[in-house]
Design a protein around this motif. Structure first.
Motif, mmCIF file in Angstrom:
data_model
loop_
_atom_site.group_PDB
_atom_site.id
_atom_site.type_symbol
_atom_site.label_atom_id
_atom_site.label_comp_id
_atom_site.label_asym_id
_atom_site.label_seq_id
_atom_site.Cartn_x
_atom_site.Cartn_y
_atom_site.Cartn_z
ATOM 1 N N TYR A 135 0.837 -1.204 0.000
ATOM 2 C CA TYR A 135 0.000 0.000 0.000
ATOM 3 C C TYR A 135 0.872 1.255 0.000
ATOM 4 C CZ TYR A 135 -3.058 3.724 1.483
ATOM 5 O OH TYR A 135 -3.723 4.922 1.545
ATOM 6 N N GLY A 138 2.319 2.173 -3.183
ATOM 7 C CA GLY A 138 1.365 2.638 -4.192
ATOM 8 C C GLY A 138 0.816 1.539 -5.076
ATOM 9 N N TYR A 140 -1.819 -0.114 -5.348
ATOM 10 C CA TYR A 140 -3.222 -0.192 -4.915
ATOM 11 C C TYR A 140 -3.993 -1.318 -5.592
ATOM 12 C CZ TYR A 140 -1.988 4.470 -3.227
ATOM 13 O OH TYR A 140 -1.362 5.522 -2.602
ATOM 14 N N ASP A 141 -3.571 -1.680 -6.813
ATOM 15 C CA ASP A 141 -4.276 -2.736 -7.536
ATOM 16 C C ASP A 141 -4.108 -4.105 -6.878
ATOM 17 O OD1 ASP A 141 -1.565 -2.392 -8.268
ATOM 18 O OD2 ASP A 141 -1.831 -3.730 -9.990
ATOM 19 N N ILE A 143 -3.991 -4.537 -3.514
ATOM 20 C CA ILE A 143 -4.565 -4.545 -2.162
ATOM 21 C C ILE A 143 -5.767 -5.485 -2.014
ATOM 22 C CG2 ILE A 143 -5.570 -3.118 -0.339
ATOM 23 C CD1 ILE A 143 -2.507 -2.743 -0.918
ATOM 24 N N ILE A 175 -10.580 1.726 2.589
ATOM 25 C CA ILE A 175 -9.686 2.293 1.568
ATOM 26 C C ILE A 175 -10.337 2.384 0.182
ATOM 27 C CG2 ILE A 175 -7.607 1.784 0.201
ATOM 28 C CD1 ILE A 175 -6.966 3.253 2.731
ATOM 29 N N THR A 180 -7.657 8.223 -2.742
ATOM 30 C CA THR A 180 -6.274 8.087 -2.261
ATOM 31 C C THR A 180 -5.392 9.278 -2.636
ATOM 32 O OG1 THR A 180 -5.787 6.750 -4.221
ATOM 33 C CG2 THR A 180 -6.299 5.574 -2.168
#
Length: 211
Positions: A135, A138, A140-141, A143, A175, A180
């Motif tokens: 996380y 970066g 994020y895909d 997570i 989240i 973000t």
């Protein structure tokens, strides 16, 4: 051990002196002792713990790089559990330095090279740390997949702390609803998470997961 005692008593200003004395002994013992791997481990772990506890990550870099170099010689001479502790300590320092790729590298070594079939707590802690590192980097895909993987693991092991549940709920349900790119939204969300986690630090059982 005197450095551990100083840490427990929060006498952090005393620790550098003890570490310097330990380093002098380490130089001799690693050259003359058949247990030189254990000497290396004990000194390295104490050194990294000092930087971790005091938050002096920027000061840790020379010692950290030296320990990484010496690992080539000594890591085959220490046990699996000791390697996990040392690699985990390195990962924590790298995380404190915002070197998230290096954090993930050391966590991957623990995940891929060591086995903890009878220690679900350690396996879960590594997985959650891995999630947080991705996380922060970066990714994020990744997570959602990582969160589901941890949830599946915990359900299979029937092993979960409230702290772990809060972290996973945060990444799984909170989240995805946050922008973000908005520092204000992120700050507010993390503050709410902190407010929920803080009371758990007073619970002796939950502290096992938090620490």
């Amino acid at each position: 051990n005197i450095t551990l005692s100083a840490s427990v008593l929060k006498m952090y200003n005393k620790i550098p002196h003890y570490l310097n004395e330990m380093e002098k002994q380490k130089k001799y013992l690693t050259s003359h002792s058949i247990r030189n791997g254990e000497v290396f481990f004990f000194y390295s772990f104490q050194k990294l713990s000092y930087y971790e506890i005091t938050g002096r990550f920027s000061e840790s870099v020379p010692a950290l790089r030296n320990i990484e170099r010496e690992l080539n010689e000594y890591e085959s001479k220490i046990g699996e559990f000791q390697r996990a502790i040392l690699w985990g300590s390195i990962a924590i320092i790298e995380f404190g330095l915002a070197n998230y790729k290096k954090t993930i590298f050391w966590l991957n070594r623990i995940k891929d090279e060591l086995t903890f079939s009878n220690r679900p707590g350690i396996r879960c802690a590594i997985k959650i740390f891995y999630l947080i590192a991705h996380y922060e980097m970066g990714s994020y895909d990744l997570i959602p997949h990582l969160t589901r993987s941890i949830l599946w693991f915990l359900q299979k092991e029937e092993y979960i702390y409230k702290f772990e549940g809060l972290i996973l709920d945060f990444f799984n349900n909170k989240i995805p609803k946050i922008n973000t790119n908005s520092k204000k939204e992120l700050s507010a969300a993390f503050q709410k998470l902190k407010d929920k986690v803080l009371p758990l630090t007073k619970d002796a059982y939950e502290k096992n997961a938090i620490e």
